[in-house]
Design a protein around this motif. Structure first.
Motif, PDB file in Angstrom:
ATOM      1  N   SER A 200      20.649-123.363  40.963  1.00 26.31           N
ATOM      2  CA  SER A 200      21.466-124.778  40.677  1.00 26.31           C
ATOM      3  C   SER A 200      22.673-125.163  41.620  1.00 26.31           C
ATOM      4  O   SER A 200      23.150-124.018  42.365  1.00 26.31           O
ATOM      5  CB  SER A 200      22.085-124.708  39.106  1.00 26.31           C
ATOM      6  N   LYS A 201      23.301-126.239  41.487  1.00 22.48           N
ATOM      7  CA  LYS A 201      24.302-126.584  42.398  1.00 22.48           C
ATOM      8  C   LYS A 201      25.423-125.686  42.323  1.00 22.48           C
ATOM      9  O   LYS A 201      26.236-125.068  43.055  1.00 22.48           O
ATOM     10  CB  LYS A 201      24.587-128.165  42.357  1.00 22.48           C
ATOM     11  N   THR A 202      25.714-125.367  41.009  1.00 23.50           N
ATOM     12  CA  THR A 202      27.003-124.554  40.563  1.00 23.50           C
ATOM     13  C   THR A 202      26.782-123.178  40.973  1.00 23.50           C
ATOM     14  O   THR A 202      27.622-122.250  41.067  1.00 23.50           O
ATOM     15  CB  THR A 202      27.153-124.567  39.148  1.00 23.50           C
ATOM     16  N   MET A 203      25.579-122.800  41.065  1.00 30.21           N
ATOM     17  CA  MET A 203      25.024-121.196  41.653  1.00 30.21           C
ATOM     18  C   MET A 203      25.105-121.060  43.180  1.00 30.21           C
ATOM     19  O   MET A 203      25.207-119.953  43.626  1.00 30.21           O
ATOM     20  CB  MET A 203      23.929-120.799  40.902  1.00 30.21           C
TER      21      MET A 203
ATOM     22  N   HIS B  85      12.195-100.053  59.278  1.00 31.75           N
ATOM     23  CA  HIS B  85      11.094 -99.346  59.871  1.00 31.75           C
ATOM     24  C   HIS B  85       9.745-100.130  60.230  1.00 31.75           C
ATOM     25  O   HIS B  85       8.767 -99.795  60.022  1.00 31.75           O
ATOM     26  CB  HIS B  85      10.860 -98.154  59.183  1.00 31.75           C
ATOM     27  N   GLY B  86       9.991-101.110  60.702  1.00 32.72           N
ATOM     28  CA  GLY B  86       8.871-102.127  61.092  1.00 32.72           C
ATOM     29  C   GLY B  86       8.595-103.068  60.154  1.00 32.72           C
ATOM     30  O   GLY B  86       7.486-103.799  60.294  1.00 32.72           O
ATOM     31  N   ILE B  87       8.781-102.693  58.773  1.00 32.38           N
ATOM     32  CA  ILE B  87       8.397-103.828  57.788  1.00 32.38           C
ATOM     33  C   ILE B  87       9.515-104.884  57.578  1.00 32.38           C
ATOM     34  O   ILE B  87      10.664-104.602  57.313  1.00 32.38           O
ATOM     35  CB  ILE B  87       8.231-103.070  56.312  1.00 32.38           C
ATOM     36  N   ARG B  88       9.284-106.036  57.592  1.00 28.79           N
ATOM     37  CA  ARG B  88      10.009-107.219  57.320  1.00 28.79           C
ATOM     38  C   ARG B  88      10.116-107.683  55.820  1.00 28.79           C
ATOM     39  O   ARG B  88       9.099-108.020  55.232  1.00 28.79           O
ATOM     40  CB  ARG B  88       9.551-108.422  58.023  1.00 28.79           C
ATOM     41  N   TYR B  89      11.209-107.579  55.617  1.00 28.20           N
ATOM     42  CA  TYR B  89      11.520-108.085  54.081  1.00 28.20           C
ATOM     43  C   TYR B  89      12.168-109.407  54.053  1.00 28.20           C
ATOM     44  O   TYR B  89      13.470-109.347  54.539  1.00 28.20           O
ATOM     45  CB  TYR B  89      12.367-106.971  53.272  1.00 28.20           C
ATOM     46  N   HIS B  90      11.454-110.531  53.689  1.00 31.87           N
ATOM     47  CA  HIS B  90      12.342-111.874  53.291  1.00 31.87           C
ATOM     48  C   HIS B  90      12.903-111.666  52.168  1.00 31.87           C
ATOM     49  O   HIS B  90      12.227-111.333  51.034  1.00 31.87           O
ATOM     50  CB  HIS B  90      11.408-112.678  53.623  1.00 31.87           C
ATOM     51  N   PHE B  91      14.201-112.075  51.967  1.00 40.67           N
ATOM     52  CA  PHE B  91      14.973-112.040  50.422  1.00 40.67           C
ATOM     53  C   PHE B  91      15.295-113.656  50.288  1.00 40.67           C
ATOM     54  O   PHE B  91      15.583-114.526  51.208  1.00 40.67           O
ATOM     55  CB  PHE B  91      16.043-111.167  50.525  1.00 40.67           C
ATOM     56  N   GLU B  92      15.392-113.770  49.023  1.00 39.87           N
ATOM     57  CA  GLU B  92      15.735-115.182  48.578  1.00 39.87           C
ATOM     58  C   GLU B  92      16.577-115.023  47.345  1.00 39.87           C
ATOM     59  O   GLU B  92      16.614-113.987  46.854  1.00 39.87           O
ATOM     60  CB  GLU B  92      14.597-115.991  48.386  1.00 39.87           C
ATOM     61  N   PHE B  93      17.157-116.008  46.617  1.00 43.80           N
ATOM     62  CA  PHE B  93      18.005-116.256  45.622  1.00 43.80           C
ATOM     63  C   PHE B  93      17.412-117.306  44.568  1.00 43.80           C
ATOM     64  O   PHE B  93      16.724-118.132  44.870  1.00 43.80           O
ATOM     65  CB  PHE B  93      19.391-116.695  45.816  1.00 43.80           C
ATOM     66  N   TYR B  94      17.165-116.580  43.413  1.00 44.96           N
ATOM     67  CA  TYR B  94      16.536-117.480  42.397  1.00 44.96           C
ATOM     68  C   TYR B  94      17.260-117.213  40.983  1.00 44.96           C
ATOM     69  O   TYR B  94      17.727-116.444  40.467  1.00 44.96           O
ATOM     70  CB  TYR B  94      15.076-116.690  42.194  1.00 44.96           C
TER      71      TYR B  94
ATOM     72  N   GLY C 187      21.752-119.717  34.299  1.00 46.23           N
ATOM     73  CA  GLY C 187      23.239-118.690  35.095  1.00 46.23           C
ATOM     74  C   GLY C 187      22.673-117.419  35.493  1.00 46.23           C
ATOM     75  O   GLY C 187      23.863-116.556  35.663  1.00 46.23           O
ATOM     76  N   VAL C 188      21.499-117.138  35.165  1.00 41.18           N
ATOM     77  CA  VAL C 188      21.298-115.768  35.660  1.00 41.18           C
ATOM     78  C   VAL C 188      20.684-115.426  37.018  1.00 41.18           C
ATOM     79  O   VAL C 188      19.550-116.315  37.387  1.00 41.18           O
ATOM     80  CB  VAL C 188      20.087-115.043  34.636  1.00 41.18           C
ATOM     81  N   LEU C 189      21.152-114.997  38.019  1.00 37.19           N
ATOM     82  CA  LEU C 189      20.861-114.934  39.294  1.00 37.19           C
ATOM     83  C   LEU C 189      20.001-113.766  39.725  1.00 37.19           C
ATOM     84  O   LEU C 189      20.160-112.521  39.163  1.00 37.19           O
ATOM     85  CB  LEU C 189      22.011-114.904  40.129  1.00 37.19           C
ATOM     86  N   ALA C 190      19.116-113.717  40.647  1.00 37.41           N
ATOM     87  CA  ALA C 190      18.261-112.942  40.973  1.00 37.41           C
ATOM     88  C   ALA C 190      18.338-112.859  42.728  1.00 37.41           C
ATOM     89  O   ALA C 190      18.256-113.880  43.206  1.00 37.41           O
ATOM     90  CB  ALA C 190      16.816-112.711  40.405  1.00 37.41           C
ATOM     91  N   LEU C 191      18.286-111.688  43.145  1.00 35.41           N
ATOM     92  CA  LEU C 191      18.100-111.498  44.586  1.00 35.41           C
ATOM     93  C   LEU C 191      16.784-110.948  44.629  1.00 35.41           C
ATOM     94  O   LEU C 191      16.540-109.609  44.176  1.00 35.41           O
ATOM     95  CB  LEU C 191      19.274-110.653  45.161  1.00 35.41           C
TER      96      LEU C 191
ATOM     97  N   ARG D  48      24.901-105.224  31.860  1.00 32.98           N
ATOM     98  CA  ARG D  48      25.889-104.264  32.415  1.00 32.98           C
ATOM     99  C   ARG D  48      26.310-104.583  33.783  1.00 32.98           C
ATOM    100  O   ARG D  48      27.386-104.380  34.450  1.00 32.98           O
ATOM    101  CB  ARG D  48      25.418-103.084  32.418  1.00 32.98           C
ATOM    102  N   HIS D  49      25.502-105.182  34.490  1.00 35.89           N
ATOM    103  CA  HIS D  49      25.709-105.358  36.088  1.00 35.89           C
ATOM    104  C   HIS D  49      25.442-106.921  36.562  1.00 35.89           C
ATOM    105  O   HIS D  49      24.699-107.466  35.929  1.00 35.89           O
ATOM    106  CB  HIS D  49      25.109-104.406  36.836  1.00 35.89           C
ATOM    107  N   VAL D  50      26.018-107.289  37.333  1.00 41.99           N
ATOM    108  CA  VAL D  50      25.642-108.693  38.141  1.00 41.99           C
ATOM    109  C   VAL D  50      25.206-108.371  39.503  1.00 41.99           C
ATOM    110  O   VAL D  50      25.268-107.199  39.975  1.00 41.99           O
ATOM    111  CB  VAL D  50      26.792-109.493  38.224  1.00 41.99           C
ATOM    112  N   VAL D  51      24.607-109.085  40.001  1.00 41.68           N
ATOM    113  CA  VAL D  51      24.019-109.041  41.515  1.00 41.68           C
ATOM    114  C   VAL D  51      25.034-108.503  42.424  1.00 41.68           C
ATOM    115  O   VAL D  51      24.638-107.682  43.353  1.00 41.68           O
ATOM    116  CB  VAL D  51      23.185-110.112  41.829  1.00 41.68           C
ATOM    117  N   GLU D  52      26.303-109.020  42.272  1.00 42.00           N
ATOM    118  CA  GLU D  52      27.210-108.424  43.314  1.00 42.00           C
ATOM    119  C   GLU D  52      27.403-107.139  43.244  1.00 42.00           C
ATOM    120  O   GLU D  52      27.730-106.505  44.438  1.00 42.00           O
ATOM    121  CB  GLU D  52      28.619-109.158  43.141  1.00 42.00           C
TER     122      GLU D  52
END
Length: 291
Positions: free
Chosen positions: A85-88, A122-131, A166-170, A185-189
């Motif tokens: 969302s825009k606020t995130m 090690h040669g494996i490409r990981y694309h990451f995104e936020f959801y 309001g729950v963010l995932a990487l 107990r934890h946030v993505v940061e």
């Protein structure tokens, strides 16, 4: 997130166990040693300063992005992919900035392509995104919609409204790969080091399976080469035998012809053949037998 039929479970190493570290792949052990060291903790700043080039490109793209049905900006192309969302947005960009800078400090190659931001392990490409997940509720008309409807204007009424959680995932692989997300107990940061450990765990597992397949392929190739050598020798022996059998048949045919001609030569002169013609036939026939 996603269909349960695509649920993937992967084992995670027991950090701090002597027996596990001895048997652990060195490529994973070095990542765990670094990411569990408090001196290497990735800290996300409270404000975005001197943003990474990928983050600046994404900021520019967000300014002109359209909104989807969940009221989330749609960014495509060579930018960091954000499904939030825009606020995130500001929070996600701060995390992305800290992660990208930490990756480059650790010597990882970072990339930006049509699938978003990525880095190589090690040669494996990981694309990451936020959801960011959304809850879905039945759409209710606003006061403006009600007034326009009463005035006879057409009012679009979608079946659902989406409320950001309001729950963010990487995440990687659209949520089917290694990921971290906000919890009780934890946030993505706080989980960026954990995210790198999970990437390494997944990567080493994939590399192990790939190396196992390569070893099996090499063993198969070795055995096939042995088998091919046997087959080549067998084919050569079979071809040699077939040639010998052809020669034996020719010899048998020539000997049969010679026996007949010798019998003709030993026959009595009153056999009805002219002696001269018979002798010429015998000489000619012997020559053909020799041929």
């Amino acid at each position: 997130t996603g269909s349960p039929s695509y649920l993937v479970r992967y084992s995670r190493p027991t950090v701090g166990s002597a027996s596990s570290s001895e048997a652990m792949d060195p490529r994973l052990a070095c990542v765990i040693d670094r990411e569990t060291d408090p001196n290497h903790r990735i800290v996300v700043p409270a404000r975005l300063r001197a943003p990474h080039p990928f983050v600046r490109l994404t900021q520019d793209a967000l300014g002109a992005a359209r909104l989807d049905q969940r009221e989330q900006p749609v960014v495509v192309g060579k930018v960091i992919h954000l499904h939030v969302s825009k606020t995130m947005q500001v929070r996600a960009l701060r995390i992305a900035d800290a992660l990208l800078k930490a990756l480059e400090d650790r010597g990882y190659e970072t990339y930006l392509d049509d699938r978003g931001a990525a880095f190589d392990f090690h040669g494996i490409r990981y694309h990451f995104e936020f959801y960011e997940t959304c809850s879905r509720v039945k759409y209710e008309m606003t006061e403006t919609d009600i007034r326009r409807s009463k005035a006879g204007h057409y009012v679009h009424q979608p079946p659902w409204s989406f409320i950001p959680s309001g729950v963010l995932a990487l995440q990687t692989y659209s949520g089917y790969g290694p990921k971290v997300m906000d919890g009780k107990r934890h946030v993505v940061e706080d989980l960026l080091n954990t995210f790198l450990v999970r990437i390494a765990t997944n990567g080493v597992d994939r590399l192990g399976r790939q190396e196992e397949q390569e070893a099996k392929a090499a063993e198969y190739a070795r055995r096939r080469a042995i088998w091919q050598g046997w087959k080549d020798r067998q084919d050569a022996e079979r071809a040699r035998l077939e040639e010998l059998e052809i020669q034996a048949k020719r010899w048998e045919r020539a000997e049969r012809l010679r026996d007949y001609l010798r019998a003709m030569e030993n026959a009595e002169t009153g056999s009805g053949h002219d002696p001269v013609e018979r002798q010429a036939l015998i000489g000619w026939g012997m020559a053909k037998a020799d041929w």
